[in-house]
Scaffold this motif. Structure first.
Motif, short mmCIF file in Angstrom:
data_model
loop_
_atom_site.label_atom_id
_atom_site.label_comp_id
_atom_site.label_asym_id
_atom_site.label_seq_id
_atom_site.Cartn_x
_atom_site.Cartn_y
_atom_site.Cartn_z
N MET A 1 -43.81 -14.91 -27.78
CA MET A 1 -43.78 -16.26 -27.14
C MET A 1 -45.17 -16.95 -27.35
O MET A 1 -46.18 -16.36 -27.16
CB MET A 1 -43.44 -16.22 -25.83
N ASP A 2 -45.13 -18.37 -27.62
CA ASP A 2 -46.22 -19.08 -27.83
C ASP A 2 -46.77 -18.97 -26.41
O ASP A 2 -46.27 -19.09 -25.48
CB ASP A 2 -45.92 -20.56 -28.41
N ALA A 3 -48.01 -19.27 -26.51
CA ALA A 3 -48.84 -19.24 -25.13
C ALA A 3 -49.07 -20.54 -24.55
O ALA A 3 -49.41 -20.71 -23.10
CB ALA A 3 -50.15 -18.84 -25.33
N THR A 4 -48.92 -21.77 -25.09
CA THR A 4 -49.40 -23.06 -24.87
C THR A 4 -48.24 -24.08 -25.14
O THR A 4 -47.66 -24.10 -26.42
CB THR A 4 -50.78 -23.44 -25.21
N ALA A 5 -47.96 -25.08 -24.32
CA ALA A 5 -47.14 -26.06 -24.37
C ALA A 5 -47.89 -27.48 -24.08
O ALA A 5 -48.15 -27.57 -22.79
CB ALA A 5 -45.94 -25.89 -23.77
N ASN A 154 -48.95 -23.10 -19.60
CA ASN A 154 -49.33 -21.94 -20.26
C ASN A 154 -48.71 -20.68 -19.51
O ASN A 154 -48.38 -20.92 -18.35
CB ASN A 154 -50.80 -21.49 -20.19
N ALA A 155 -48.41 -19.69 -20.30
CA ALA A 155 -47.81 -18.53 -19.58
C ALA A 155 -49.09 -17.98 -18.78
O ALA A 155 -50.24 -18.04 -19.45
CB ALA A 155 -47.32 -17.48 -20.84
N SER A 205 -41.49 -27.18 -28.13
CA SER A 205 -42.39 -26.26 -27.28
C SER A 205 -41.62 -25.38 -26.17
O SER A 205 -41.74 -24.25 -25.71
CB SER A 205 -43.57 -26.87 -26.76
N LYS A 208 -39.90 -22.64 -27.62
CA LYS A 208 -40.56 -21.33 -28.18
C LYS A 208 -41.02 -20.85 -26.84
O LYS A 208 -41.43 -19.65 -27.08
CB LYS A 208 -41.80 -22.07 -28.98
N LEU A 209 -41.42 -21.53 -25.95
CA LEU A 209 -42.02 -21.04 -24.55
C LEU A 209 -41.06 -20.55 -23.81
O LEU A 209 -41.26 -19.77 -22.64
CB LEU A 209 -42.86 -22.05 -23.92
N ILE A 211 -39.08 -22.09 -21.86
CA ILE A 211 -39.17 -22.59 -20.43
C ILE A 211 -37.72 -22.75 -19.75
O ILE A 211 -37.16 -23.54 -20.39
CB ILE A 211 -40.09 -23.84 -20.31
N LEU A 217 -45.41 -20.82 -14.61
CA LEU A 217 -46.54 -21.20 -15.44
C LEU A 217 -47.82 -21.63 -14.93
O LEU A 217 -47.98 -21.80 -13.68
CB LEU A 217 -45.83 -22.51 -16.40
#
Length: 242
Positions: A1-5, A154-155, A205, A208-209, A211, A217
């Motif tokens: 998982m991406d860390a940032t949106a 961010n996660a 995003s 990918k995250l 959410i 978060l």
């Protein structure tokens, strides 16, 4: 998982995304009549500009019609597909600008310290560093505005250390609501029982995250993107005493 949106307006096709920088390049081609002149006007190398056009065309199809030099000289013009792509980008940008302007979180707080234009403000949600009205000193009540497009999500385990990033303001919270648009989503993060912080992310995003409502978060935002003004109540008191 991406860390940032966070948000940058883009139009994606596979692994390639048309960005504001690409839009500027295509518009320059249309304005100057050649890729070479467009690159020169933008201060970019012709080789890099040509390579980027090829990448975009591999994803979106023909965007620039090129004619070889001859008695009339060579030149370039945008295809109908490129014009339509730019129109789509403009609509997306307008949607983003409209939501970003409307979505702003306002926190009530008290100035506890200041260093030039920057001040430390204590709010019910936590401490915030912000650009605050220079007339506000320690003890003054202020209202701090945080635009949704200045917030990065961010996660929790991937959130940057505040000391190691320019986005030193951080609040942890739980996703309360997600309002998805055509390509932009507005995420409301509950950072305390009475406060919701809004953040803009692209739909890409968001996916990918992963959410969803209930996601935990961390929201980060820069002091320079956060503006505080003397609260209306304090201002009215000051006006009454003058």
């Amino acid at each position: 998982m991406d860390a940032t949106a966070d948000v940058e307006v883009q139009l994606g096709q596979g692994d390639v995304a048309l960005t504001a920088r690409d839009r500027t390049l295509l518009q320059a081609v249309a304005a100057h009549g050649s890729l070479n002149a467009a690159a020169d006007a933008l201060g970019r190398s012709y080789a890099h500009a040509q390579r980027r056009i090829v990448e975009l065309e591999d994803a979106f199809g023909p965007l620039v019609d090129r004619s070889r030099g001859g008695s009339g000289g060579g030149g370039s013009e945008l295809t109908d597909a490129a014009e339509q792509l730019l129109a789509r980008f403009q609509r997306l940008q307008a949607e983003f600008d409209g939501v970003a302007t409307a979505a702003e979180t306002v926190l009530q707080g008290t100035v506890v310290d200041r260093d030039g234009e920057l001040a430390t403000v204590e709010t019910p949600s936590g401490t915030v560093r912000a650009i605050v009205d220079t007339e506000a000193g320690p003890g003054d009540a202020v209202e701090v505005g945080i635009r949704a497009d200045s917030v990065t999500l961010n996660a929790p385990h991937e959130a940057p250390e505040p000391a190691g990033t320019s986005a030193r303001n951080q609040f942890a919270g739980t996703v309360e609501r997600i309002d998805e648009g055509t390509a932009i989503a507005l995420v409301d993060l509950a950072v305390d029982p009475d406060t919701t912080l809004s953040a803009l992310v692209t739909d890409t995003s968001l996916e990918k995250l992963d959410i969803t409502a209930g996601s935990e978060l961390v929201a980060s935002f820069k002091a320079t993107a956060t503006v505080g003004v003397i609260s209306a109540l304090d201002q009215s008191r000051a006006d009454g005493s003058s």
